[in-house]
Structures are given as C-alpha cells and as structure tokens.
Motif scaffolding. Structure first.
Motif, PDB file in Angstrom:
ATOM      1  N   VAL A   1       0.884  -1.172   0.000  1.00  0.00           N
ATOM      2  CA  VAL A   1       0.000   0.000   0.000  1.00  0.00           C
ATOM      3  C   VAL A   1       0.914   1.212   0.000  1.00  0.00           C
ATOM      4  O   VAL A   1       1.747   1.372   0.896  1.00  0.00           O
ATOM      5  N   GLY A   2       0.793   2.035  -1.021  1.00  0.00           N
ATOM      6  CA  GLY A   2       1.724   3.143  -1.202  1.00  0.00           C
ATOM      7  C   GLY A   2       1.447   4.315  -0.287  1.00  0.00           C
ATOM      8  O   GLY A   2       0.402   4.395   0.369  1.00  0.00           O
ATOM      9  N   ALA A   3       2.414   5.234  -0.239  1.00  0.00           N
ATOM     10  CA  ALA A   3       2.340   6.394   0.640  1.00  0.00           C
ATOM     11  C   ALA A   3       1.063   7.198   0.404  1.00  0.00           C
ATOM     12  O   ALA A   3       0.415   7.651   1.353  1.00  0.00           O
TER      13      ALA A   3
ATOM     14  N   GLU B   1      -8.896  -1.667   4.626  1.00  0.00           N
ATOM     15  CA  GLU B   1      -9.808  -2.727   5.064  1.00  0.00           C
ATOM     16  C   GLU B   1      -9.775  -3.887   4.072  1.00  0.00           C
ATOM     17  O   GLU B   1      -9.810  -5.056   4.484  1.00  0.00           O
ATOM     18  N   ALA B   2      -9.697  -3.563   2.795  1.00  0.00           N
ATOM     19  CA  ALA B   2      -9.697  -4.621   1.778  1.00  0.00           C
ATOM     20  C   ALA B   2      -8.456  -5.509   1.911  1.00  0.00           C
ATOM     21  O   ALA B   2      -8.561  -6.732   1.904  1.00  0.00           O
ATOM     22  N   VAL B   3      -7.277  -4.918   2.061  1.00  0.00           N
ATOM     23  CA  VAL B   3      -6.073  -5.759   2.176  1.00  0.00           C
ATOM     24  C   VAL B   3      -5.989  -6.425   3.546  1.00  0.00           C
ATOM     25  O   VAL B   3      -5.249  -7.391   3.732  1.00  0.00           O
ATOM     26  N   GLY B   4      -6.758  -5.907   4.490  1.00  0.00           N
ATOM     27  CA  GLY B   4      -6.804  -6.541   5.813  1.00  0.00           C
ATOM     28  C   GLY B   4      -7.581  -7.844   5.786  1.00  0.00           C
ATOM     29  O   GLY B   4      -7.441  -8.678   6.687  1.00  0.00           O
ATOM     30  N   SER B   5      -8.365  -8.023   4.736  1.00  0.00           N
ATOM     31  CA  SER B   5      -9.218  -9.217   4.708  1.00  0.00           C
ATOM     32  C   SER B   5      -8.631 -10.331   3.854  1.00  0.00           C
ATOM     33  O   SER B   5      -9.276 -11.363   3.661  1.00  0.00           O
TER      34      SER B   5
ATOM     35  N   ARG C   1      -2.402 -12.243   2.748  1.00  0.00           N
ATOM     36  CA  ARG C   1      -1.095 -11.930   2.159  1.00  0.00           C
ATOM     37  C   ARG C   1      -0.436 -10.871   3.037  1.00  0.00           C
ATOM     38  O   ARG C   1      -1.118  -9.938   3.495  1.00  0.00           O
ATOM     39  N   PRO C   2       0.871 -10.979   3.251  1.00  0.00           N
ATOM     40  CA  PRO C   2       1.547  -9.901   3.982  1.00  0.00           C
ATOM     41  C   PRO C   2       1.354  -8.579   3.242  1.00  0.00           C
ATOM     42  O   PRO C   2       1.311  -8.544   2.009  1.00  0.00           O
ATOM     43  N   VAL C   3       1.250  -7.501   4.021  1.00  0.00           N
ATOM     44  CA  VAL C   3       1.068  -6.168   3.453  1.00  0.00           C
ATOM     45  C   VAL C   3       2.277  -5.305   3.804  1.00  0.00           C
ATOM     46  O   VAL C   3       2.691  -5.260   4.963  1.00  0.00           O
ATOM     47  N   LEU C   4       2.850  -4.665   2.785  1.00  0.00           N
ATOM     48  CA  LEU C   4       3.917  -3.704   3.038  1.00  0.00           C
ATOM     49  C   LEU C   4       3.265  -2.322   3.009  1.00  0.00           C
ATOM     50  O   LEU C   4       2.781  -1.876   1.972  1.00  0.00           O
TER      51      LEU C   4
ATOM     52  N   ASN D   1      -8.824  -6.107  10.621  1.00  0.00           N
ATOM     53  CA  ASN D   1      -9.593  -6.941   9.697  1.00  0.00           C
ATOM     54  C   ASN D   1      -9.049  -8.361   9.614  1.00  0.00           C
ATOM     55  O   ASN D   1      -9.472  -9.139   8.775  1.00  0.00           O
ATOM     56  N   GLY D   2      -8.059  -8.692  10.447  1.00  0.00           N
ATOM     57  CA  GLY D   2      -7.642 -10.086  10.551  1.00  0.00           C
ATOM     58  C   GLY D   2      -6.278 -10.409   9.974  1.00  0.00           C
ATOM     59  O   GLY D   2      -5.803 -11.528  10.079  1.00  0.00           O
ATOM     60  N   ASN D   3      -5.626  -9.417   9.373  1.00  0.00           N
ATOM     61  CA  ASN D   3      -4.325  -9.676   8.748  1.00  0.00           C
ATOM     62  C   ASN D   3      -3.211  -9.032   9.593  1.00  0.00           C
ATOM     63  O   ASN D   3      -3.046  -7.817   9.589  1.00  0.00           O
TER      64      ASN D   3
END
Lengths: 342, 342, 342, 342
Positions: free
Chosen positions: A188-190, A200-204, A207-210, A232-234
């Motif tokens: 997720v960019g700056a 919220e979408a990437v929290g569901s 996959r690891p999130v940078l 959101n679970g991630n």
C-alpha cells in the motif's frame, strides 16, 4: 483523558464537568492544583475524544493519555512479528525478528527483458525479495501508468525463475482479489496510507502487506493505518519508512530515520527503509541504506534498474545492478557489526 | 526544461548532453554564460522529466519550465468555470464566476432528526448547498464510520424537503455508480486527493466533484489531481482549501488562505474554503469564514450541527445553528463590500 | 504535569515515581485506571520539565498541563493591551483594543527621495505608522545590507515631516541604545525571534517592540519570546504574524491567519498581520490584507515602494502607492463591517 | 537566470523584457519554444534577484540558475576542509578529510564536579573534543540560563586537564572577544543560524566555528550562513546537522540524515551530526550515531552527563558515561567498515 480547567474556573464549573463525565459512565478524579484544577478520567476501555469537552468554556484543554492503537502495540505483543515466505534456494525469505530482508527491483515493470534482467541481477547480488510496480500511481495523468495485469504476469515469471517472492503495489479496492491470487506481498503506497477502504480490503486477505508511511503521516497515523489492517484479521504487516514531506526541497523527501528506534519501542511489527524514495537521488541511496542497517532496521527496499537513464519512472533514484552489488557488500559488513541476519 | 552544466564542465561534456537531447527528438539551445553553460530544451509537447538528466555527472541541475497542468489552467481557458445546480426556491445553486455558494451541514449523517433539523436550520440562515458525510474516513478503525447507504437516503430526503443539492464524500471506487445516482456533488476528501483510481472514477461520471486539497499537497499536486478528473471528461470541479499540515499543533490544520489569490491566477476552476477543518475549533470558524469572503473566495463549506456536544464526529469544530446564522449576517455584509453574489 | 505509567508497570514501579515526585517537594496524585495508572502532580508554581521523568523506564509519557507563559497571558490580564504613540495630526497612533493601525513604507531605506516620497504617499492614503529598514538581515552576504545609521536619520526626517512614528528593525544587541534614542517602535525580525540576548536587550528599553513570529516558531514559542521582553520590564509588545515555512513553495511563506483568533484568546497583546512577507507577491497582498481586517486583527504592516521595480529589497512584494491607496479604501469598508476603528 | 514568458505573450511582450535585461547590462538569450518562449540571461557575475521580473505581467516565472554560494562551494575548492586543533596526548584533534571527530560533554556547565567528571569520562571513552554550554539559549525566560563566564573558566580547566579542545555556544555579539580568547571552537546555535550580526562577528575571529543548522533552514540557507562566516575571513567552519522541525511531534526534531550526502557533494566544509538534539531521547541516540558514521559523516556531537536525571538542561537526551562508552565501541567498528579515521 485529562481535563485541565481554566485558572478562573470555580468549584461549580468543575462540578459541571465532573457531572458530565459521570453521564458517560466514566469516573472523574479531580486533582486540585496551585494554579488550576485537573480532572483525570478513568474507566474508559478505548481512547476518548477530546472534542467531547470542547464545549465547556471553563475547560482549558483535554489531553488524551491512552494511546489509540492496540493490536500493533508492543505493549500488547512484546515479541517481534516476523514475516516469512518461501524464498530462493528453498530457504525462507524473512523480514523481522533479527532477519534483515532486502527487497530490490525496478520502480515499474516495463518489459519482459527489463524485468528479468533486473530480477537476475538483484538476486545475484543477494536480494531475497523482488519488487516492481505494475499499477503506478503517478502525480500526472500524462505519465506512464504501468503495464497493469500484464505486469503482474511478468512478476510471476520472475518469481518462478528466481524463487524470490514479489512485492507490488495495489491502488484500487477493485483489484484485491487479483492481488490475493498473484502477489506475495501487497504494497500500500504512501499516497494511499489513509485510503481506509483499501486498508480494510487488504486486511481481509491472507497476504503480507507492506505499508508505506504517508508523506505527511504522523507516526501515530502510520500505526493507526496498520491497526486498520490488523483489525480486519491480517497481522502480517511490514512498516516502511520512505521519507516525509518537509520544507526542504533539495532532496525529494526527508527520510525520517529517527522514527526507527521509536517505532521499534512502540510496535512489534517489522520496520524497513526505502532510501530510493527517501532521497530521490541514486548518489545518496548507498549512504542512507548503510545508515538503515547500522540503526537496526529489519530491511531495505531499493530501486534497481538495468538502465536507469531509460527508465520510464524514477530513473534518477535507481541504482545500476553494479552499484547495487557494491552496496550489498557494505550492507553485509555493517549487518555483521550490528548482528543482523542477512 | 533548462539544463544547467557544472562550472567545471568542458565543451565536450556539454556536447554529450546536447547529443542526448537530440536522441529524444528535442532541440537543444546551448547558452554559454560567464560561470557556466545552460542548455534550453525546446520541441517538447508535454513536461519533461528532470530525472532524465540525473545520470550526467556534469549536469548541475535540470529545471522544468513548462507547467504540467493543462485542462485546469487559466492560460487554456481564461474565463471562470461556474458550477450550477438546481437549488432552493427554484433558483440555481451556484459556485464560481462571482457567485458565492455556502455549503453547510453536519460532519456526519447521524439520524433522521439530526439531519433534517440541520438542513432546515442552515437553509433558513441562507445556505444553498447541504453537506453531510455518509461514508466517513476516520483515522481510527474504532471510530464511528458513518451510516453509509442509509445516510445517502437521508440526504436525498433533506434535498427533497429543502431544495438544496447535497454534497457528500466518496471513499471507495466501488461506490461510484451509487454516488452518480444519488448525490449532487461528489466530494473527494483530503486523504484521497492522490487516490488516482478514485479521481479517474469520479472523472467518468456526470456530477460536479468537490476536490479537497490533501493535507500535504502542494498547489501543483492539487491542480494535477483536478487535471486527472478533467482528463476523464468531467470539467465540473470545485477546489476546496481546507488546511495543510505544518509544524504548528495548537490549531488542527493551517488554513492556507494565501493560496487563494494564487490559485485564482492559475486556474479557471472555482475555489472555496472549509474553515471548519481549517482550524478545528468552532470559536475560530467565523473569523476565518469572514476572511475567505473578504479575499474573494467562491464559497464556504461549514460544519453545522444541531447539538455539537453530542456530535459523533468533529463536534468541536461545528457551529450551532444560531452561531451559523449570526455568521451568515457578517458574511453577507462583507460579500457586499467585495461585490460577491450570495 | 501528568505522568502516565506503562500498562505493564507494577505498583512498586508507580511507587518509585511517587517517591521521586516527593523529593522535588511536589505532591503526587495517583489515579489508577483500567489500563494503566496516571499520576497528577500538583504544588508546582511554574512549568515542570517533562524531561525529569524520561529516566523512569516504566513512565510512558509526561504531559505538561500548565502553560509556560504568564505575563503575556489573557488569564493574567483579561483586557487588551493598547500601544499608543503620538501620531499624525496631533492624534495618537494606536494599535490594539479595537484600534486598527496601519504601518506602511518601503522594505529598506534607500535614499532621501525614495523615503520621503513613500512617507508622503502612505500618509496620504491613511497609514498612521511608517516603516523602513535601515539595518537589513539578508540571506546572502552579497545582498544590499541597508543604509544603517544614515537610514535611521532619514527615518527621523520622515517622522518630523509626516508625524508618523517610525518602525524599524534592530539586528544587533550592540545597537540597542541607538535605537532607544531614535526609533519609535523597535522591530525584532522573524530570524531573531529566538535571539534571546536581543529579546532581553529590547525588554530593557522604554520603546514598544514589534515582534515578528519566527518562520518555524510555534505559537507557544512566539508567546514565550514575548514573555522574555515583558519579563525584562517592557510590556509594550505587538505580535506580528508574517507567514511560516511549510512544504509549499509557490508562495514565499504560508500566512497563518488561523493563528489570529487563537492568539486573541490566549494573550492580551495586540496582533497585526504582514501580508507582504506572508505571500511574497504584491498581487496577493490586497486579498490577504482584507482577510486580516475581516478577521479582527489589530493592524497591518504593508510594504509600499514608490517604484517597486527598482527596489533594492523585496520589490516583488511591494505595492505601488496607487495600489496601496486603493487597498486602504476596501480595508476601511471592511473595518466598518467588523467595527474596527481605523 | 531563466525568464519564462506566458504562453499568451506576443513577440512585442518578449521584446520588452529583452530590452529591460539589456538595461541591466546583461545579455538576453531568447529561446522560442513550442508552447512559450524562455529567455536565458548571461553576463551576471553574482545571483540575480527573480524579483526584478515580477513586474512584467507577461513573465510567467523567473528561475535562478546560478547557486548563490561561492566560498563554501566544492566547485570552488574541490578538496575537503580539515579543522585541526591541538588535542589530547599531543595528537591533533581533527574533523574533516577522512578524520572522524567525536565531540562529547554535557548540555550545560553546571558545576566543577559535574564538568570534570564528564570530561574525564568522555575522554576515557575516546572523545577528542569536549562540549559544554556556558551561555544557554532557552525557550523560556524562567529556565536555567547557564553559568556564563564562570562556565567558560571551568571549560578551560577541563581542557587543561584532559587536553581536549572545548566547544561552546556564543549567543551575543558583545561576547565575541571573550570567546576568541577562551574558547577553541565557537558554536553558533540553531536559533542564531540567521543572526547575521553574530555570523559576521565570528567570521572576523581566528577560531573554528561550529555552525548548527537552523530548525527551519533550507540547505541553501545553511550554506549561505556559512558563506557569511567565510566572507569575513574565517574559513574554518564545521557544519552540524541537528534536526529540523516538521509536522512530526513524537520526536523532538527530525534528523535530516539525507542532507549529508548532498552537502558532501555541494561543499568542502566538514559535516557532523548531533543525534542528541536530533531525536531528543537518549534511547534513540546510539542508533542515530551509528547511522551517521555509517553514512560517512565527519563527526558526532553527543550530550553526555554524569547523572542525566539531575541535569539542569536536556537530561532526557543525554547519555550516561557508560552508555556513551558502549556507543563508542560500535561507532569504532562501523568506522572501520567505512574507512573513517577515529
């Protein structure tokens, strides 16, 4: 929350505030002082909004004393979070908990040749993660916007050949399923750090999130953005310091390396540094990369392009493969001094 | 683009840069000076990337001289853009071109009673546009996130009764069709000013867009964000100055009123001011609102809540209906002095 | 001061901090909460240093709750301070308490002709104070540094002819006696706002001081700088907002008009605005000047030059006499609306 | 200087500007482009003021292309400046040109015991310069202001015993002779970086000057401040990065380490780092100190106090002697990796 009354406030004024606190089902603890009275509030489970007290003209200030983040806090989880993925040579690629992970690759995916050359070169020099932008957020609508889904396919090929997990940026909630399927670490960019729908979408997804720090994001907002993902679970979130916007314009951004030791104390999440965006000039990248490893960061994200002069995006901050290889040598030497596993 | 060579650069060094410029199908114009040589570049149709020249070690600096925005530029369209919608009393509600439009209402839609009371009160005091957030972007995932589609329905009811077009914020590309159907002016908030996917999405619908300046957005980035919307076919964009982030923390934001006369010279788009977010304290809102009208802004966006102390969001910066009515009196008096139509 | 303990702190940890507070001869007031304990400190007469508690590893945060300024505070002196000097036409020239004072003149004293022309013109248009720099603080040592003591003499002549008290900047503690003798209002510039030796020096003379906010000074630091002057016995201090430094570079500074209503609540000192430095572009000066009067400022400081194109300093932000006269007309009209005496 | 004309400018408009440039005895070089004409100006020996062209309504922008600094520029003097003083053990104490100098000691001189203990301890751990403030610039007039001339005497005693040259801050032009007599390296603090009277004064003495970057000073202003000192004849200037002011408040300042490689390219002057002020928290000092040496800085300035909890100034950012000694071990190890002489 601490409520500070004006010096001119009477006992009756204070009593009014005390009564209001009780209506919130919280406990007021008045502390009479030499100059003014303060009221400590206890009994709240989350952070209170200072705004609640702005209407009382006898209240001088309402000061929050709890910190608003929870899941990302080291007070909640004292041990380091480690992000671990299948990596090259059948060894895991890891970031966090003493593992120093280097993510390298071009700013943007431009062509099969460019991408595969970059992948082979950074792998040879010691990178264990590969980066490349398929969807590019650009300030101008007239700039190159990325190869999009075709770019994702090329990244998958690079992973297949080199074994490096791929890191690439998502810019639209409508693409979440696509990314969950094809990408190893979702960036997720700056500019989207406070795009809460995207968080919220990437929290569901699993996959690891940078998560990159926003250009004008306070550390508190940075941690709250990570909290959105965790909530959101991630819980696999990597924080990335990439420079903030200040009055100085001779560098592209001001890399806030001083945030590293503080974030380390506040959160269990791994923290990496992006010196390429942090300075915007390839000549300054090696010095800042050495600084990050000397400080105890968990990793680096570095832009490397086979031919920076022809890059469609961010050429001036990209290292050549030869300069990247040279940099890796000193990064390793400093990692040895500070005890990081590379 | 102007290329400035180092003082130590030789003629051969300069020749190398000149040759490179020719490979880009552009025309180099060398200007030998007392201290150093500069090379003016002509023949480009859009903005060139200074990055292209960062590789030449004899180049001291590459300075862009074209401005990157086009469609929003007053050089392209000298006359003011006016946003006009059906308004109360069968008269249009207008912003721009000498028409001063006041948008007022609560930060968030909270309940039918709260919303209808707010709508009636602001209408009575002279507002011609109604605002209210249905989808709320909040720093903390634990704060109230808005009534969502139910909120949109309540806004439609407020419009039906009062005749005021409604302004409300979109936070997800997936909601664009919904907003195109139900909302009169679609707001893109400060945190999404560089959410390019969202800018493109609202650029493709036939609704005016109220674009808030990002907290750390330069005026150039602000105009480029508007350019994204226009480029997709939607020229009905209202710019909104709402405060930037600076080192000062005693005010919520620093309202950059000095940007107004400059933006007026640069763009034909209407420019309004949001003093509520600009200061974060209702006691400072009236003074800043008077300033905006005295300066020649095209409108105001003001938070008004029937009962600020109970507001679920931004209570401390909301005016009561009585204070809003009082403010409108002085806004009208100053509008008369500066010749704005209210 | 409020001490916030970590969530993991034990009773013994808290007791250690409590004991330490007692050694400072202050009273600890522990407030046990659901998540953590806080300790309110009472009994201090001045502000405590949060630093004192940084050594306790179980202390999460130390939050000051007293405000460090005293003499400048409206809590100490609720009524407005008025600066009043003998002025033109045997009427006082006043700033503060409802009196709106306009200070105008060139950035720098350049010659007898330039100065006298400027003085006559600004007086004719309605200014009651005259400004002109004799000692110029310049970023570059190669720029014009001012006419120095010769400039002071010319200013005295302008006062003699027009009756306007003169305002000019001091830049060296060694000049304090000279200024006390020849100057009506001594200006401390933005770059010297935290030159504490200079603040103490001007605090010890019997001349009103015009104190400009530093480019990166918080409002708290601004008030503390004024406190230095008052503490040395000089209570005639005029605060001047002149723009702060932010990330935005298209304007010379960011004029922080939002600070005005807040400063008004915090201090009894008069507050004026310098839109010339605040924007750096004469085309934007009138709009910002109108804003300041609409907001309720106590005055304006405006650069006017008979021939801005030939000015040795700050030409681009100087108004011509004709534009200044035009501006004064709208300033007066808005002053009438907001009830200011001009 | 490059003059950029508006797109709508006619040939006659351009001719007017061309003529004006000739009246300045400079050479105009018009460059007609696809969208607009630009005019390169040559023949100037120093920097031109963009302001000169602000009056021409057809001029879109005036862009300076010369850099305003000269004496401090690496273009003028390519080899590194080295500051060298008699040091401990009859070896010189040096900063610059590959020599890494560590300056350590307490923020303020507080007592003979405190100072001598600090001096012995930092010397033992490897520092070769000793710091201590005798005259303290403090935000509040109610804070400890230093031991003044008595403090200078104590510093001289510390030098006599340990052999370390002493570094201490000057805050008043009236003290220049005193400092020239008693002090080895004269420090100009961040708040006085643009106190031009003070810069000129220290430029006229024969002592190295340690110049701290102002809290809101651009790198260009920082170099121009150094230029003031050099212009007055003193070329022994050490630049010190100590953190800038940004929107982030969880750290005391934002240490701008990214400025180091850029300054290195721009100037021949030595550049050191003050991590103590840069972060404000002793727990973050070691990581930032390691970063500075890894990047290739010329030295460090670190606050060390025998008993930080009792320090009269800046206790929370001071290291204990034990922590300082520990830090020196890792600083030496990293210096070996990057090839710095310690």
């Amino acid at each position: 929350m601490l409520i500070v009354m004006r010096t001119a406030a009477t006992e009756a004024d204070t009593a009014r505030v005390v009564d209001y606190i009780k209506t919130l089902n919280l406990t007021p603890n008045p502390i009479p002082g030499a100059q003014r009275t303060a009221i400590g509030i206890t009994g709240n489970t989350g952070a209170l909004d200072p705004a609640l007290f702005a209407r009382f003209s006898d209240v001088c200030e309402a000061i929050p004393i709890s910190r608003p983040w929870k899941l990302v806090s080291r007070e909640v989880k004292p041990d380091d979070t480690v992000v671990s993925l299948p990596g090259p040579d059948n060894q895991p690629a890891q970031i966090g908990g003493g593992n120093f992970g280097v993510i390298a690759g071009p700013c943007a995916v431009e062509s099969p040749e460019q991408l595969m050359t970059a992948a082979r070169e950074v792998r040879k020099a010691g990178a264990r993660f590969f980066r490349g932008g398929a969807y590019k957020p650009r300030t101008s609508p007239y700039s190159f916007q990325g190869m999009k889904d075709e770019g994702l396919e090329l990244l998958a090929k690079a992973r297949a050949e080199t074994g490096m997990p791929v890191v690439t940026e998502i810019i639209d909630t409508r693409d979440v399923d696509l990314f969950a399927q094809h990408v190893d670490v979702v960036q997720v960019g700056a500019r989207n750090m406070q795009n809460f729908a995207l968080l919220e979408a990437v929290g569901s997804i699993k996959r690891p999130v940078l998560l990159k720090r926003g250009m004008a994001a306070t550390l508190q907002e940075f941690l709250m953005a990570a909290e959105y993902i965790c909530k959101n679970g991630n819980y696999q979130v990597i924080l990335c310091e990439r420079g903030i916007r200040t009055f100085e314009t001779m560098t592209r951004n001001t890399l806030d390396l001083g945030s590293l030791p503080l974030l380390r104390r506040l959160t269990h999440l791994p923290i990496i540094v992006d010196p390429s965006h942090g300075t915007g000039d390839w000549r300054s990248v090696p010095a800042l990369a050495r600084a990050a490893v000397a400080m105890g960061a968990d990793g680096l994200m570095i832009e490397v392009h086979p031919n920076p002069a022809q890059a469609l995006s961010d050429g001036p901050q990209s290292l050549t493969p030869a300069n990247f290889a040279k940099l890796m040598t000193s990064v390793k030497a400093i990692a040895d001094v500070v005890g990081a596993k590379l």
